[in-house]
Design a protein around this motif. Structure first.
Motif, PDB file in Angstrom:
ATOM      1  N   LEU A  69       0.828  -1.206   0.000  1.00  0.00           N
ATOM      2  CA  LEU A  69       0.000   0.000   0.000  1.00  0.00           C
ATOM      3  C   LEU A  69       0.867   1.263   0.000  1.00  0.00           C
ATOM      4  O   LEU A  69       0.534   2.249  -0.664  1.00  0.00           O
ATOM      5  CB  LEU A  69      -0.959  -0.007   1.190  1.00  0.00           C
ATOM      6  N   ALA A  70       1.976   1.225   0.714  1.00  0.00           N
ATOM      7  CA  ALA A  70       2.887   2.372   0.704  1.00  0.00           C
ATOM      8  C   ALA A  70       3.479   2.568  -0.688  1.00  0.00           C
ATOM      9  O   ALA A  70       3.618   3.707  -1.162  1.00  0.00           O
ATOM     10  CB  ALA A  70       3.998   2.170   1.734  1.00  0.00           C
ATOM     11  N   LEU A  71       3.798   1.490  -1.362  1.00  0.00           N
ATOM     12  CA  LEU A  71       4.330   1.567  -2.719  1.00  0.00           C
ATOM     13  C   LEU A  71       3.291   2.150  -3.674  1.00  0.00           C
ATOM     14  O   LEU A  71       3.605   2.990  -4.526  1.00  0.00           O
ATOM     15  CB  LEU A  71       4.763   0.177  -3.174  1.00  0.00           C
ATOM     16  N   MET A  72       2.046   1.745  -3.512  1.00  0.00           N
ATOM     17  CA  MET A  72       0.981   2.292  -4.357  1.00  0.00           C
ATOM     18  C   MET A  72       0.734   3.765  -4.041  1.00  0.00           C
ATOM     19  O   MET A  72       0.432   4.550  -4.944  1.00  0.00           O
ATOM     20  CB  MET A  72      -0.282   1.460  -4.224  1.00  0.00           C
ATOM     21  N   THR A  73       0.880   4.154  -2.792  1.00  0.00           N
ATOM     22  CA  THR A  73       0.743   5.565  -2.428  1.00  0.00           C
ATOM     23  C   THR A  73       1.837   6.385  -3.100  1.00  0.00           C
ATOM     24  O   THR A  73       1.571   7.468  -3.648  1.00  0.00           O
ATOM     25  CB  THR A  73       0.807   5.734  -0.896  1.00  0.00           C
ATOM     26  N   THR A  74       3.056   5.868  -3.099  1.00  0.00           N
ATOM     27  CA  THR A  74       4.162   6.539  -3.791  1.00  0.00           C
ATOM     28  C   THR A  74       3.850   6.669  -5.273  1.00  0.00           C
ATOM     29  O   THR A  74       4.039   7.738  -5.874  1.00  0.00           O
ATOM     30  CB  THR A  74       5.473   5.756  -3.587  1.00  0.00           C
ATOM     31  N   PHE A  75       3.360   5.594  -5.871  1.00  0.00           N
ATOM     32  CA  PHE A  75       3.008   5.611  -7.288  1.00  0.00           C
ATOM     33  C   PHE A  75       2.002   6.721  -7.582  1.00  0.00           C
ATOM     34  O   PHE A  75       2.178   7.509  -8.504  1.00  0.00           O
ATOM     35  CB  PHE A  75       2.436   4.248  -7.703  1.00  0.00           C
ATOM     36  N   HIS A  76       0.939   6.797  -6.792  1.00  0.00           N
ATOM     37  CA  HIS A  76      -0.105   7.795  -7.048  1.00  0.00           C
ATOM     38  C   HIS A  76       0.393   9.215  -6.784  1.00  0.00           C
ATOM     39  O   HIS A  76      -0.063  10.158  -7.440  1.00  0.00           O
ATOM     40  CB  HIS A  76      -1.365   7.480  -6.251  1.00  0.00           C
ATOM     41  N   ALA A  77       1.327   9.362  -5.854  1.00  0.00           N
ATOM     42  CA  ALA A  77       1.902  10.690  -5.612  1.00  0.00           C
ATOM     43  C   ALA A  77       2.757  11.134  -6.799  1.00  0.00           C
ATOM     44  O   ALA A  77       2.737  12.313  -7.177  1.00  0.00           O
ATOM     45  CB  ALA A  77       2.737  10.677  -4.335  1.00  0.00           C
ATOM     46  N   LEU A  78       3.473  10.199  -7.390  1.00  0.00           N
ATOM     47  CA  LEU A  78       4.334  10.520  -8.523  1.00  0.00           C
ATOM     48  C   LEU A  78       3.581  10.599  -9.846  1.00  0.00           C
ATOM     49  O   LEU A  78       4.040  11.244 -10.788  1.00  0.00           O
ATOM     50  CB  LEU A  78       5.461   9.484  -8.641  1.00  0.00           C
ATOM     51  N   HIS A  79       2.442   9.926  -9.915  1.00  0.00           N
ATOM     52  CA  HIS A  79       1.668   9.869 -11.158  1.00  0.00           C
ATOM     53  C   HIS A  79       0.194  10.206 -10.880  1.00  0.00           C
ATOM     54  O   HIS A  79      -0.684   9.356 -10.985  1.00  0.00           O
ATOM     55  CB  HIS A  79       1.795   8.479 -11.796  1.00  0.00           C
ATOM     56  N   PRO A  80      -0.073  11.468 -10.528  1.00  0.00           N
ATOM     57  CA  PRO A  80      -1.442  11.855 -10.170  1.00  0.00           C
ATOM     58  C   PRO A  80      -2.424  11.773 -11.340  1.00  0.00           C
ATOM     59  O   PRO A  80      -3.638  11.773 -11.113  1.00  0.00           O
ATOM     60  CB  PRO A  80      -1.291  13.294  -9.668  1.00  0.00           C
ATOM     61  N   ASP A  81      -1.930  11.676 -12.556  1.00  0.00           N
ATOM     62  CA  ASP A  81      -2.819  11.579 -13.713  1.00  0.00           C
ATOM     63  C   ASP A  81      -3.287  10.156 -13.981  1.00  0.00           C
ATOM     64  O   ASP A  81      -4.074   9.934 -14.907  1.00  0.00           O
ATOM     65  CB  ASP A  81      -2.130  12.123 -14.966  1.00  0.00           C
ATOM     66  N   TYR A  82      -2.806   9.200 -13.198  1.00  0.00           N
ATOM     67  CA  TYR A  82      -3.222   7.812 -13.396  1.00  0.00           C
ATOM     68  C   TYR A  82      -4.730   7.725 -13.213  1.00  0.00           C
ATOM     69  O   TYR A  82      -5.275   8.207 -12.224  1.00  0.00           O
ATOM     70  CB  TYR A  82      -2.511   6.901 -12.391  1.00  0.00           C
ATOM     71  N   PRO A  83      -5.415   7.131 -14.172  1.00  0.00           N
ATOM     72  CA  PRO A  83      -6.894   7.059 -14.062  1.00  0.00           C
ATOM     73  C   PRO A  83      -7.329   6.047 -13.001  1.00  0.00           C
ATOM     74  O   PRO A  83      -7.171   4.839 -13.172  1.00  0.00           O
ATOM     75  CB  PRO A  83      -7.327   6.600 -15.458  1.00  0.00           C
ATOM     76  N   VAL A  84      -7.805   6.554 -11.900  1.00  0.00           N
ATOM     77  CA  VAL A  84      -8.253   5.699 -10.805  1.00  0.00           C
ATOM     78  C   VAL A  84      -9.707   5.343 -11.039  1.00  0.00           C
ATOM     79  O   VAL A  84     -10.540   6.220 -11.237  1.00  0.00           O
ATOM     80  CB  VAL A  84      -8.088   6.399  -9.444  1.00  0.00           C
ATOM     81  N   GLY A  85     -10.003   4.056 -11.022  1.00  0.00           N
ATOM     82  CA  GLY A  85     -11.361   3.579 -11.215  1.00  0.00           C
ATOM     83  C   GLY A  85     -11.726   2.575 -10.150  1.00  0.00           C
ATOM     84  O   GLY A  85     -11.038   2.478  -9.122  1.00  0.00           O
ATOM     85  N   PRO A  86     -12.735   1.801 -10.375  1.00  0.00           N
ATOM     86  CA  PRO A  86     -13.147   0.802  -9.397  1.00  0.00           C
ATOM     87  C   PRO A  86     -12.012  -0.185  -9.136  1.00  0.00           C
ATOM     88  O   PRO A  86     -11.279  -0.570 -10.048  1.00  0.00           O
ATOM     89  CB  PRO A  86     -14.315   0.097 -10.059  1.00  0.00           C
ATOM     90  N   ALA A  87     -11.887  -0.579  -7.883  1.00  0.00           N
ATOM     91  CA  ALA A  87     -10.832  -1.523  -7.512  1.00  0.00           C
ATOM     92  C   ALA A  87     -11.111  -2.916  -8.081  1.00  0.00           C
ATOM     93  O   ALA A  87     -10.204  -3.628  -8.444  1.00  0.00           O
ATOM     94  CB  ALA A  87     -10.696  -1.582  -5.994  1.00  0.00           C
ATOM     95  N   PHE A  88     -12.367  -3.275  -8.130  1.00  0.00           N
ATOM     96  CA  PHE A  88     -12.725  -4.601  -8.635  1.00  0.00           C
ATOM     97  C   PHE A  88     -13.657  -4.453  -9.819  1.00  0.00           C
ATOM     98  O   PHE A  88     -14.634  -3.699  -9.749  1.00  0.00           O
ATOM     99  CB  PHE A  88     -13.411  -5.434  -7.539  1.00  0.00           C
ATOM    100  N   GLN A  89     -13.336  -5.138 -10.865  1.00  0.00           N
ATOM    101  CA  GLN A  89     -14.183  -5.110 -12.051  1.00  0.00           C
ATOM    102  C   GLN A  89     -14.560  -6.526 -12.398  1.00  0.00           C
ATOM    103  O   GLN A  89     -13.786  -7.447 -12.234  1.00  0.00           O
ATOM    104  CB  GLN A  89     -13.446  -4.454 -13.204  1.00  0.00           C
ATOM    105  N   SER A  90     -15.749  -6.678 -12.896  1.00  0.00           N
ATOM    106  CA  SER A  90     -16.182  -8.027 -13.271  1.00  0.00           C
ATOM    107  C   SER A  90     -15.854  -8.327 -14.700  1.00  0.00           C
ATOM    108  O   SER A  90     -15.463  -7.519 -15.469  1.00  0.00           O
ATOM    109  CB  SER A  90     -17.665  -8.189 -13.038  1.00  0.00           C
TER     110      SER A  90
END
Length: 95
Positions: free
Chosen positions: A74-95
């Motif tokens: 989770l800390a690694l993903m937080t770093t990722f999102h801090a460095l790449h704020p344009d990443y399109p965040v969507g639903p965590a689970f998709q069917s």
């Protein structure tokens, strides 16, 4: 998710969470690579691959280590999102 919450999950749920984190790390690693962030891509891809190969064993045999791995992922993903704020965040689970 807190450490206490993770501790209350059953083995199957812990394994599923660990596997989902691995998938997310690998997906985010590809985005980082596309953005030219080779260092983050390498770390996230490596951790994701390693996690996917040991998720079952961690969930069954070492819940304390599994909890630590979740916290670090989770800390690694937080770093990722801090460095790449344009990443399109969507639903965590998709069917």
């Amino acid at each position: 998710m807190t450490e206490e919450t993770f501790a209350t999950l059953g083995v199957a749920e812990k394994q599923a969470l660990l596997e989902r984190l691995a998938i997310t790390l690998e997906r985010n690693a590809r985005w980082a690579a596309d953005e030219g962030d080779d260092g983050l891509e390498t770390v996230m891809a490596s951790v994701g691959k390693a996690l996917s190969s040991v998720a079952s064993d961690l969930a069954v045999n070492d819940p304390e280590l599994a909890k630590d791995v979740v916290t670090r992922a989770l800390a690694l993903m937080t770093t990722f999102h801090a460095l790449h704020p344009d990443y399109p965040v969507g639903p965590a689970f998709q069917s």
